[in-house]
Design an enzyme around this catalytic site. Structure first.
Site, PDB file in Angstrom:
ATOM      1  N   TYR A  20       0.913  -1.108   0.223  1.00 10.92           N
ATOM      2  CA  TYR A  20       0.071  -0.006  -0.159  1.00 10.92           C
ATOM      3  C   TYR A  20       0.742   1.209  -0.221  1.00 10.92           C
ATOM      4  CZ  TYR A  20      -3.144   3.482   1.532  1.00 10.92           C
ATOM      5  OH  TYR A  20      -3.955   4.742   1.619  1.00 10.92           O
ATOM      6  N   GLU A  42     -11.426   5.305   3.729  1.00 12.38           N
ATOM      7  CA  GLU A  42     -11.006   6.369   5.075  1.00 12.38           C
ATOM      8  C   GLU A  42     -12.187   6.644   5.902  1.00 12.38           C
ATOM      9  OE1 GLU A  42      -8.212   7.411   5.458  1.00 12.38           O
ATOM     10  OE2 GLU A  42      -7.104   6.903   3.565  1.00 12.38           O
ATOM     11  N   TRP A  50      -5.441   1.282  10.416  1.00  9.03           N
ATOM     12  CA  TRP A  50      -5.492   1.137   8.991  1.00  9.03           C
ATOM     13  C   TRP A  50      -5.282  -0.354   8.454  1.00  9.03           C
ATOM     14  CZ3 TRP A  50      -7.824   3.552   5.360  1.00  9.03           C
ATOM     15  CH2 TRP A  50      -7.444   3.330   3.853  1.00  9.03           C
TER      16      TRP A  50
END
Length: 189
Positions: A20, A42, A50
């Site tokens: 990522y 998000e 995350w």
């Protein structure tokens, strides 16, 4: 011994973050649908790690029709109830309903002749903002620009879209390059 590339500290600690960080985070994204996916991720991340989102990303892509706004906008209450039983996603009713709502408003923007990418990137005139942080702790969680984005999106009916979510979204789509100075991935300026 071969030296590995130095990443931002948050991405060094866990291999889940490597791809990522190396291929998406902070890379300018202008494709409206992909940007919508990042906005949804998000939104789902709020209050969570995350890492959790990255581990569930593939399941969420499947559950949310690859984040295709036209399909999501047609999700019925029964579909939402079914999603809330899916352990592969973040099963938060407010967040799931916000994604459905936001898909509808994304489509409304298109009907008004504005694509989502242009709508978002107009805040910086299409330009990347490159910060010069020595330490990741220097990066803020929100700014005046993320405040402005949040107000703008809320005015168009988007929900669950506070200033912190907007700042993280700006980082994800590369509007804000917050790679630390020592990171191999940062834009040069």
């Amino acid at each position: 011994m071969l030296k590995t590339k130095e990443r931002c500290p948050w991405a060094e600690s866990d291999s889940v973050f490597h791809e990522y960080h190396d291929t998406e985070w902070g890379v300018p994204e202008y494709a409206s649908r992909k940007m919508f996916e990042f906005l949804c991720l998000e939104l789902m991340q709020a209050g969570l790690s995350w890492r959790t989102i990255l581990l569930k990303r593939e399941s969420m892509q499947k559950a949310f029709a690859q984040f295709e706004p036209k399909k999501i906008a047609r999700f019925s209450e029964a579909k939402v109830e079914k999603l809330l039983l899916n352990p592969g996603i973040i099963r938060n009713r407010l967040k799931v309903n916000a994604i459905v709502n936001n898909a509808k408003h994304y489509l409304q923007l298109e009907k008004q002749g504005s694509n989502f990418s242009d709508f978002i990137w107009k805040l910086t005139d299409g330009k990347l903002i490159v910060n010069r942080w020595k330490k990741q702790e220097q990066a803020p969680s929100s700014t005046g620009l993320s405040d402005e984005m949040s107000k703008m999106l809320k005015a168009y009916g988007f929900r669950f879209i506070g200033t912190t979510i907007c700042y993280s979204f700006m980082q994800a789509i590369g509007m804000m390059d917050d790679h630390v100075l020592s990171c191999w991935r940062r834009e040069t300026d």
